[in-house]
Design a protein around this motif. Structure first.
Motif, PDB file in Angstrom:
ATOM      1  N   VAL A  11       0.882  -1.157   0.000  1.00 22.25           N
ATOM      2  CA  VAL A  11       0.000   0.000   0.000  1.00 22.25           C
ATOM      3  C   VAL A  11       0.917   1.204   0.000  1.00 22.25           C
ATOM      4  N   SER A  12       0.641   2.150  -0.863  1.00 21.95           N
ATOM      5  CA  SER A  12       1.574   3.269  -0.986  1.00 21.95           C
ATOM      6  C   SER A  12       0.907   4.592  -0.647  1.00 21.95           C
ATOM      7  N   PHE A  26      11.340  13.267  10.648  1.00 29.99           N
ATOM      8  CA  PHE A  26      11.068  12.404   9.494  1.00 29.99           C
ATOM      9  C   PHE A  26      10.449  11.084   9.950  1.00 29.99           C
ATOM     10  N   GLU A  27      11.037  10.480  10.975  1.00 31.75           N
ATOM     11  CA  GLU A  27      10.535   9.194  11.462  1.00 31.75           C
ATOM     12  C   GLU A  27       9.116   9.335  12.021  1.00 31.75           C
ATOM     13  N   GLY A  28       8.849  10.425  12.717  1.00 31.35           N
ATOM     14  CA  GLY A  28       7.499  10.673  13.231  1.00 31.35           C
ATOM     15  C   GLY A  28       6.486  10.827  12.110  1.00 31.35           C
ATOM     16  N   LYS A  29       6.887  11.511  11.041  1.00 32.17           N
ATOM     17  CA  LYS A  29       6.006  11.699   9.882  1.00 32.17           C
ATOM     18  C   LYS A  29       5.718  10.360   9.202  1.00 32.17           C
ATOM     19  N   VAL A  30       6.737   9.513   9.092  1.00 33.40           N
ATOM     20  CA  VAL A  30       6.555   8.194   8.473  1.00 33.40           C
ATOM     21  C   VAL A  30       5.610   7.346   9.306  1.00 33.40           C
ATOM     22  N   LEU A  51      12.467   0.383   8.754  1.00 35.50           N
ATOM     23  CA  LEU A  51      12.467   1.337   7.647  1.00 35.50           C
ATOM     24  C   LEU A  51      13.621   1.042   6.703  1.00 35.50           C
ATOM     25  N   TYR A  52      13.349   1.117   5.405  1.00 34.25           N
ATOM     26  CA  TYR A  52      14.363   0.985   4.366  1.00 34.25           C
ATOM     27  C   TYR A  52      14.159   2.124   3.381  1.00 34.25           C
ATOM     28  N   ILE A  89      10.455   2.311   2.439  1.00 34.71           N
ATOM     29  CA  ILE A  89       9.757   1.043   2.594  1.00 34.71           C
ATOM     30  C   ILE A  89       9.623   0.787   4.084  1.00 34.71           C
ATOM     31  N   VAL A  90       8.405   0.559   4.527  1.00 34.16           N
ATOM     32  CA  VAL A  90       8.139   0.263   5.934  1.00 34.16           C
ATOM     33  C   VAL A  90       7.641  -1.171   6.012  1.00 34.16           C
TER      34      VAL A  90
END
Length: 126
Positions: A11-12, A26-30, A51-52, A89-90
């Motif tokens: 799912v994108s 950035f990590e919080g937004k992801v 995360l990748y 990519i998560v």
């Protein structure tokens, strides 16, 4: 998550951030994006996802995005592109029950063909 990785459907989504954004922002937004896309009730903990990143046309192989050094590397590679883009990519890790072992696929036994004997042929057809 019980499915094999090759059979999962991705799912994108997308978002834009300035290149001066700090890694923790950035990590919080992801994570916030994962919650909205995957329709999760609670955000996943740090040990529940990985995360990748890849950079289109520059880096095909995915690299773990686990600290600020990897994040800075991603930004540097993305800025070399004409259109600065990075794919994130998560991978959510499976629950204990799903990891315990997928069930054995059922072995279906199909009909075996055999040569018909004289008794198997319908008398009308003879």
């Amino acid at each position: 998550m019980a499915k094999q990785p090759s059979k999962r459907q991705a799912v994108s989504g997308f978002f834009k951030l300035p290149n001066s954004t700090a890694f923790y922002c950035f990590e919080g937004k992801v994570v916030a994006k994962v919650v909205t896309i995957a329709k999760l009730v609670l955000p996943p903990d740090d040990d529940e996802y990985t995360l990748y990143f890849t950079v289109p046309r520059h880096m095909k192989d995915r690299i773990a995005l686990d600290d600020s050094e990897a994040y800075d590397h991603m930004i540097a590679k993305a800025l070399k592109c004409k259109d600065p883009t990075a794919n994130i990519i998560v991978e959510l890790k499976a629950e204990e029950a799903a990891v315990a072992g997928p069930s054995e696929p059922s072995k279906k036994k199909g009909k075996k063909s055999k040569i018909p004997s004289e008794n198997d042929i319908n008398p009308v057809n003879t």
